[in-house]
Design a protein around this motif. Structure first.
Motif, PDB file in Angstrom:
ATOM      1  N   THR A 137       0.824  -1.209   0.000  1.00 39.03           N
ATOM      2  CA  THR A 137       0.000   0.000   0.000  1.00 39.03           C
ATOM      3  C   THR A 137       0.858   1.259   0.000  1.00 39.03           C
ATOM      4  OG1 THR A 137      -1.757  -1.166   1.167  1.00 39.03           O
ATOM      5  CG2 THR A 137      -1.826   1.246   1.193  1.00 39.03           C
ATOM      6  N   ARG A 138       1.874   1.286   0.852  1.00 46.07           N
ATOM      7  CA  ARG A 138       2.727   2.474   0.951  1.00 46.07           C
ATOM      8  C   ARG A 138       3.509   2.692  -0.346  1.00 46.07           C
ATOM      9  NH1 ARG A 138       6.335   3.098   6.245  1.00 46.07           N
ATOM     10  NH2 ARG A 138       4.205   3.138   7.064  1.00 46.07           N
ATOM     11  N   GLN A 139       4.022   1.610  -0.914  1.00 49.49           N
ATOM     12  CA  GLN A 139       4.766   1.743  -2.171  1.00 49.49           C
ATOM     13  C   GLN A 139       3.881   2.274  -3.288  1.00 49.49           C
ATOM     14  OE1 GLN A 139       7.360  -1.420  -3.565  1.00 49.49           O
ATOM     15  NE2 GLN A 139       7.525  -2.253  -1.504  1.00 49.49           N
ATOM     16  N   LEU A 140       2.672   1.764  -3.364  1.00 50.83           N
ATOM     17  CA  LEU A 140       1.779   2.213  -4.417  1.00 50.83           C
ATOM     18  C   LEU A 140       1.420   3.681  -4.244  1.00 50.83           C
ATOM     19  CD1 LEU A 140       0.195   1.483  -6.942  1.00 50.83           C
ATOM     20  CD2 LEU A 140      -1.706   0.764  -5.469  1.00 50.83           C
ATOM     21  N   LYS A 141       1.170   4.087  -3.037  1.00 51.77           N
ATOM     22  CA  LYS A 141       0.851   5.493  -2.781  1.00 51.77           C
ATOM     23  C   LYS A 141       2.016   6.393  -3.191  1.00 51.77           C
ATOM     24  CE  LYS A 141      -0.647   8.698   0.851  1.00 51.77           C
ATOM     25  NZ  LYS A 141      -0.979   8.841   2.300  1.00 51.77           N
ATOM     26  N   ALA A 142       3.235   5.928  -3.000  1.00 54.41           N
ATOM     27  CA  ALA A 142       4.424   6.745  -3.252  1.00 54.41           C
ATOM     28  C   ALA A 142       4.642   7.033  -4.729  1.00 54.41           C
ATOM     29  CB  ALA A 142       5.669   6.062  -2.685  1.00 54.41           C
ATOM     30  N   VAL A 143       4.094   6.213  -5.644  1.00 57.98           N
ATOM     31  CA  VAL A 143       4.377   6.416  -7.068  1.00 57.98           C
ATOM     32  C   VAL A 143       3.479   7.473  -7.696  1.00 57.98           C
ATOM     33  CG1 VAL A 143       5.272   4.082  -7.329  1.00 57.98           C
ATOM     34  CG2 VAL A 143       2.859   4.542  -7.866  1.00 57.98           C
ATOM     35  N   GLY A 144       2.496   7.973  -6.974  1.00 61.16           N
ATOM     36  CA  GLY A 144       1.683   9.077  -7.475  1.00 61.16           C
ATOM     37  C   GLY A 144       0.730   8.681  -8.583  1.00 61.16           C
ATOM     38  N   ASP A 145       0.276   9.687  -9.321  1.00 63.22           N
ATOM     39  CA  ASP A 145      -0.768   9.458 -10.317  1.00 63.22           C
ATOM     40  C   ASP A 145      -0.267   8.809 -11.594  1.00 63.22           C
ATOM     41  OD1 ASP A 145      -2.668  10.552  -8.663  1.00 63.22           O
ATOM     42  OD2 ASP A 145      -2.597  12.543  -9.576  1.00 63.22           O
ATOM     43  N   GLU A 146       1.019   8.923 -11.902  1.00 61.71           N
ATOM     44  CA  GLU A 146       1.524   8.386 -13.164  1.00 61.71           C
ATOM     45  C   GLU A 146       2.445   7.183 -12.985  1.00 61.71           C
ATOM     46  OE1 GLU A 146       1.840  11.755 -16.424  1.00 61.71           O
ATOM     47  OE2 GLU A 146       3.095  12.247 -14.707  1.00 61.71           O
ATOM     48  N   GLY A 147       2.830   6.889 -11.759  1.00 61.20           N
ATOM     49  CA  GLY A 147       3.752   5.782 -11.523  1.00 61.20           C
ATOM     50  C   GLY A 147       3.038   4.447 -11.441  1.00 61.20           C
ATOM     51  N   TYR A 148       3.806   3.403 -11.178  1.00 62.86           N
ATOM     52  CA  TYR A 148       3.246   2.056 -11.166  1.00 62.86           C
ATOM     53  C   TYR A 148       4.178   1.104 -10.429  1.00 62.86           C
ATOM     54  CZ  TYR A 148       6.490   1.971 -15.119  1.00 62.86           C
ATOM     55  OH  TYR A 148       7.607   2.120 -15.905  1.00 62.86           O
ATOM     56  N   LEU A 149       3.638  -0.034 -10.074  1.00 63.52           N
ATOM     57  CA  LEU A 149       4.401  -1.162  -9.551  1.00 63.52           C
ATOM     58  C   LEU A 149       4.253  -2.327 -10.514  1.00 63.52           C
ATOM     59  CD1 LEU A 149       3.221  -1.168  -5.798  1.00 63.52           C
ATOM     60  CD2 LEU A 149       5.155   0.073  -6.786  1.00 63.52           C
ATOM     61  N   ILE A 150       5.341  -3.029 -10.758  1.00 62.67           N
ATOM     62  CA  ILE A 150       5.293  -4.310 -11.472  1.00 62.67           C
ATOM     63  C   ILE A 150       5.907  -5.323 -10.516  1.00 62.67           C
ATOM     64  CG2 ILE A 150       5.916  -5.603 -13.531  1.00 62.67           C
ATOM     65  CD1 ILE A 150       6.289  -2.999 -15.009  1.00 62.67           C
ATOM     66  N   LYS A 151       5.078  -6.186  -9.968  1.00 62.31           N
ATOM     67  CA  LYS A 151       5.509  -7.064  -8.878  1.00 62.31           C
ATOM     68  C   LYS A 151       5.078  -8.503  -9.120  1.00 62.31           C
ATOM     69  CE  LYS A 151       6.845  -3.768  -5.816  1.00 62.31           C
ATOM     70  NZ  LYS A 151       8.076  -3.731  -5.011  1.00 62.31           N
ATOM     71  N   THR A 152       5.965  -9.416  -8.821  1.00 61.55           N
ATOM     72  CA  THR A 152       5.612 -10.823  -8.751  1.00 61.55           C
ATOM     73  C   THR A 152       5.269 -11.126  -7.297  1.00 61.55           C
ATOM     74  OG1 THR A 152       7.152 -11.349 -10.536  1.00 61.55           O
ATOM     75  CG2 THR A 152       6.354 -13.183  -9.195  1.00 61.55           C
TER      76      THR A 152
END
Length: 749
Positions: A137-152
Motif C-alpha cells: 500500500t505504501r509503495q503504491l501510494k508513493a508512485v503518485g498518479d503516473e507511476g506504477y508497480l510491477i511485482k511478482t
C-alpha cells in the motif's frame, strides 16, 4: 472503420491480416528490383515481432500465461487492446489460444485469477487484495498518479504478476514497461519494479504551422492536417499517441512557437479538441503556442498590454472558451520579445508581468504557462550568450506558481556542442524547464546520423555548483535542488509525415531517448540506445553491439566535422544547411558565423573570459574560474570561451591549427568508417531499414567531407599554415564552396 483497427493502429491491422506494405526504396541505381515487403519504419519501437528463440518464447509464455486488464475506462480499453495485440505477436498464437481458453473456461468464475493482472485498487478487487496482502500500500501510494508497480507476488491462487497503479494512465505506463522487458528479451521472473516520472511535464514541442510547413523540420510535412480536422482523423494520430505513451511523454504543443493567432479561433479550437480526444486515453494533454498580440489581432483591442484590464478580460474569456472545448487543456507555450515576436516588452512590461497575466487566466483550470527564455536583441548591446541570464535572473521569484521558464540547453541555440546555459542554477525561486532540440537544425538535418542521447546526458549531468558540488542540471529541472513544486522537459520534435516518421530510421532513437530521459534522467544514453536497437532493428547480439557503438559515437563525429573545439554557429544562412563560416552580411551581427568564430591573423575563438565579454561570470564557482583560463577550460569548449593564437599548444602537443584540422579530418574519417560498419550488417537487418540508412550514410559521408574541406580552406586563409603532415589536402576551392546555394532546403522559412 473497424474499431479494433483504430485502437491497435494501422500497422497492427495490416500485420494481423497479412497485408503487404508496398513501400519502394532503391538502395542504388544498380538495384534492378524494388523491395516490396518488410519493415519500413512506421511501427517505430512498437514492432512486436515474434521472438525467434523458441526456448525464450516458451519461458515468457509460462511466466505470463493469460492476462486480464481490470477497468472500464477508455484507457483500460487501450491497455487491453495493446496487450491483446502485442503479447500474441511477440509470443505466438499459442499464448493467444491459452489466453482465450482460460478466459472461456473460467467465464463467470470469480475465483479464477489470470497470471498477469493489470489495474488499480479502485478498478480491480484482485489488485486491491493483492496490494494489501503483499503489504504494498505504501509503495503504491508513493508512485503518485503516473507511476506504477510491477511485482511478482504470491497469492492464494499462486504466483501472480501485477501491474498496479493509482490511475489507469499509470497502469498504461506500467503495461508498456512490461512489454519493453519482453521486447528486449529481459527477465520477467520475480519482478520488483517501482517507477514514477522524475518530471511532471514531459512534452514535445511541434514547430508546425497551419499550412503544414514545419519550421526546422526535415521529415516531411506536419502530421497535423488542419484542413481536414476535426472530421478526418488519420490513423497516424492514434499511433503517435501510442508511441508517446510507451516512453512516458504526457504532453504535446501542437503548433509553432512563432505562433499563428488562428489557432485560438473557435474553428481551430474544435480541431485541437479532436486531437485532444484521441490523445486523452493515452495520458497526453494538448497545449498551444500563442501569439502575445492575439487580443489585438483577434479581439480588435487597441493594445495587448498585460496590465490592461480589457486585455486581461480578453484572455480570461479566451481561456474559459478553451477549457469549455477542451476540459483537460494543458496550457500555453510563449515565445515573446524574441526574433521579432511580440511580447510584454512592447509595452514596457517585464516577462514576468506577461507570463503572470496568462498564468492568472489559466490558474482556475490548473493550466500552466511555459515561457521561453530564448531572448536576445541587438539594442541591448550585450553579447548574445549572456542575454537570457541578464533578462531572467532579476525576475527570479516574480513569476506565478504555474509558470515555468523554458530554457534551451545551451546559451546560444542548439549547437552541436555548447556549455549548459548559466540560467540553470541561477533562479532558485523560479522553476526552469529544459528545452532540448530533437530535430537536427544544426546537425545535418535528417540525413546525418547523430544520436543525441549523449548530448542530453552530457547536459543533464553537468554540475551547476549552484548549491555546491552535485548540483546537476537534472536536479535543477526536476525541482529537487531548490524544492520547486513543478517541473518539466520539452523536446522540439523531429516528427513529420515521412513513413518512418523522422526521415531517418535511426533518428527515431532521438525521439525515444528524449522520452525515456524525461521519465528517468538517471538512465544512461547507452542503455537507452541498446533498448531502442533491440526494439526497432534487431535483437541479434552483433547488431545490437555494432549499431549501439555507432550511435554512441555519432554525435561527437558531427561535432568534429562541423564545429570542433568549441566553435559554434558556423552554418550557412537561413536554412542552416551546410558550412558557411564566411557569412558576414546578415541583418544583425549575432546571426553571422564570423561574429562567433572571430578568426583573424592572430587566432580564432570567442573571448568570453574576464578579459573579453566576461560570460564566465554568469556561472557559479568553480566553473567561472575554470572557464576563465584556457589551460583549465575543457578542450571541447576551448574556442567557446577563448580567442587563442594559431600556435597555442594543445594537450596533444599539437598547435591549435593542427589540432583543429585534425578534428575536422577525424570527423569525416569516422563517418566513412561508420558507413563501412553499417554495410557489414547487410543481411542482418530488414532490407528496407538497411537501405534507408545506407542511402543516408552515403549523403552524410559526402557532406562530412564538404564540411571538412570548406571549413579548413576558409580558416587557412587566416592561419596561413599548411595542412598537417599525413593529411590529404582539401578538394575543391573556397570560392566554389562559397557559391553553393540551397534556396529550397527543408526547414527554410
Amino acid at each position: 472503420m473497424n474499431i479494433r483497427f483504430r485502437k491497435l493502429g494501422a500497422v497492427a491491422f495490416l500485420k494481423r491480416y497479412s497485408l503487404i506494405i508496398a513501400t519502394v526504396f532503391f538502395a542504388s541505381a544498380s538495384q534492378a528490383q524494388p523491395i516490396l515487403s518488410g519493415e519500413d519504419g512506421y511501427r517505430l519501437w512498437l514492432k512486436y515481432d515474434l521472438i525467434s528463440d523458441a526456448e525464450l518464447r516458451s519461458n515468457y509464455v509460462k511466466a505470463i500465461g493469460s492476462w486480464r486488464v481490470d477497468g472500464n475506462s477508455i484507457t483500460s480499453d487501450r491497455i487491453r487492446s495493446e496487450l491483446d495485440y502485442a503479447l500474441p505477436s511477440l509470443l505466438g498464437e499459442k499464448v493467444r489460444e491459452q489466453h482465450l481458453n482460460n478466459l472461456t473456461a473460467n467465464k463467470g468464475d470469480s475465483t479464477h485469477v489470470p497470471t498477469l493482472i493489470i489495474g488499480t485498487p479502485s478498478s480491480s478487487k484482485t489488485i486491491a487484495t493483492a496490494i494489501r496482502s503483499a503489504k504494498l500500500t505504501r509503495q503504491l501510494k508513493a508512485v503518485g498518479d503516473e507511476g506504477y508497480l510491477i511485482k511478482t507476488v504470491q497469492l492464494k491462487n499462486g504466483r501472480q504478476l501485477l501491474v498496479a497503479a493509482n490511475t489507469d494512465v499509470g497502469a498504461l505506463y506500467g503495461s508498456f514497461h512490461l512489454l519493453r522487458l519482453v521486447q528486449t528479451h529481459s527477465s520477467i521472473v520475480d519482478l520488483d519494479i517501482q517507477q514514477q516520472p522524475a518530471l511532471d511535464i514531459r512534452i514535445l514541442n511541434h514547430w508546425d504551422n497551419p499550412d503544414r510547413h514545419v519550421e526546422r523540420g526535415y521529415a516531411g510535412q506536419s502530421i497535423w492536417d488542419w484542413h481536414k480536422l476535426p472530421d478526418y482523423q488519420y490513423q497516424r494520430y492514434y499511433d503517435y499517441a501510442r508511441a508517446n505513451a510507451s516512453i512516458g511523454i504526457n504532453g504535446t504543443v501542437l503548433n509553432n512557437v512563432n505562433a499563428n493567432p488562428i489557432m485560438l479561433t473557435p474553428e481551430y479550437l474544435a480541431k485541437v479538441a479532436s486531437l485532444a480526444d484521441i490523445f486523452r486515453p493515452y495520458g497526453i494533454k494538448v497545449y498551444l503556442s500563442i501569439k502575445f498580440s492575439s487580443p489585438q489581432l483577434l479581439g480588435g483591442l487597441e493594445t495587448s498590454d498585460p496590465l490592461n484590464k480589457n486585455v486581461q478580460k480578453w484572455w480570461d474569456e479566451k481561456v474559459k472558451e478553451i477549457y469549455t472545448t477542451i476540459p483537460d487543456f494543458g496550457g500555453f507555450l510563449v515565445k515573446a520579445n524574441s526574433e521579432g515576436q511580440p511580447g510584454p516588452g512592447d509595452f514596457g512590461r517585464t516577462h514576468a508581468e506577461g507570463a503572470n497575466m496568462l498564468a492568472d487566466a489559466l490558474a482556475p483550470y490548473k493550466g500552466v504557462v511555459m515561457w521561453r527564455a530564448f531572448v536576445y536583441a541587438n539594442e541591448k548591446n550585450e553579447e548574445r550568450s549572456k542575454q537570457a541570464y541578464s533578462e531572467f535572473k532579476p525576475l527570479d521569484g516574480k513569476f506565478r506558481d504555474n509558470v515555468l521558464v523554458q530554457v534551451k540547453n545551451g546559451p546560444i541555440d542548439f549547437q552541436p556542442r555548447e556549455p549548459f546555459s548559466p540560467l540553470f542554477g541561477a533562479t532558485p525561486k523560479t522553476p526552469l524547464m529544459m528545452e532540448f532540440q530533437i530535430t537536427q537544425e544544426y546537425l545535418g538535418f535528417s540525413t546525418h546520423l547523430a544520436y543525441l542521447g549523449p548530448l542530453y546526458e552530457e547536459v543533464l549531468r553537468s554540475d551547476t555548483y549552484a548549491k555546491g558540488e552535485g548540483s546537476s542540471v537534472a536536479k535543477v529541472i526536476d525541482g529537487s535542488l531548490f524544492n520547486n513544486s513543478i517541473s518539466g522537459m520539452a523536446g522540439v520534435a523531429n516528427i513529420g509525415s515521412d513513413r518512418n516518421w523522422t526521415g531517418h530510421i535511426i533518428l527515431q532513437a532521438n525521439w525515444y531517448v528524449f522520452g525515456r530521459l524525461s521519465w528517468d534522467h538517471s538512465l544512461s544514453s547507452q542503455h537507452i540506445a541498446e533498448e531502442w536497437v533491440r526494439m526497432t532493428l534487431s535483437t541479434d547480439s552483433l547488431v545490437v553491439e555494432k549499431v549501439t557503438a555507432m550511435m554512441m559515437a555519432s554525435r561527437e563525429q558531427v561535432v568534429n566535422y562541423m564545429t570542433p573545439l568549441g566553435l559554434h554557429h558556423l552554418m550557412d544562412t537561413g536554412h542552416h544547411y551546410g558550412p558557411g563560416p564566411w557569412v558576414d552580411n546578415l541583418g544583425r551581427a549575432d546571426w553571422t558565423p564570423v561574429y562567433y568564430h572571430r578568426a583573424d591573423a592572430n587566432g580564432i575563438g570567442f573571448d568570453r573570459s574576464p578579459t573579453g565579454v566576461d560570460a564566465v561570470s554568469q556561472y557559479h564557482a568553480p566553473l567561472k574560474e575554470r572557464f576563465s583560463k584556457p589551460e583549465t577550460t575543457p578542450e571541447n569548449l576551448l574556442l567557446w570561451f577563448h580567442h587563442l593564437a594559431w600556435d597555442y599548444t594543445m594537450q596533444s602537443g599539437h598547435s591549435l591549427w593542427d589540432e583543429l584540422v585534425r578534428h575536422y579530418y577525424k570527423g569525416a574519417e569516422d563517418v566513412a568508417a561508420m558507413q563501412e560498419q553499417w554495410l557489414n550488417l547487410e543481411g542482418k537487418i530488414d532490407p528496407l531499414q538497411f537501405n534507408q540508412v545506407k542511402m543516408a550514410l552515403e549523403i552524410q559521408v559526402k557532406e562530412a567531407n564538404w564540411w571538412r574541406d570548406a571549413s579548413v580552406l576558409y580558416f587557412q586563409t587566416f592561419s596561413k599554415r599548411p595542412i598537417p603532415t599525413g593529411l590529404t589536402p582539401p578538394s575543391g576551392t573556397l570560392d566554389e564552396f562559397k557559391t553553393r546555394k540551397f534556396p529550397y532546403a527543408p526547414g527554410s522559412g
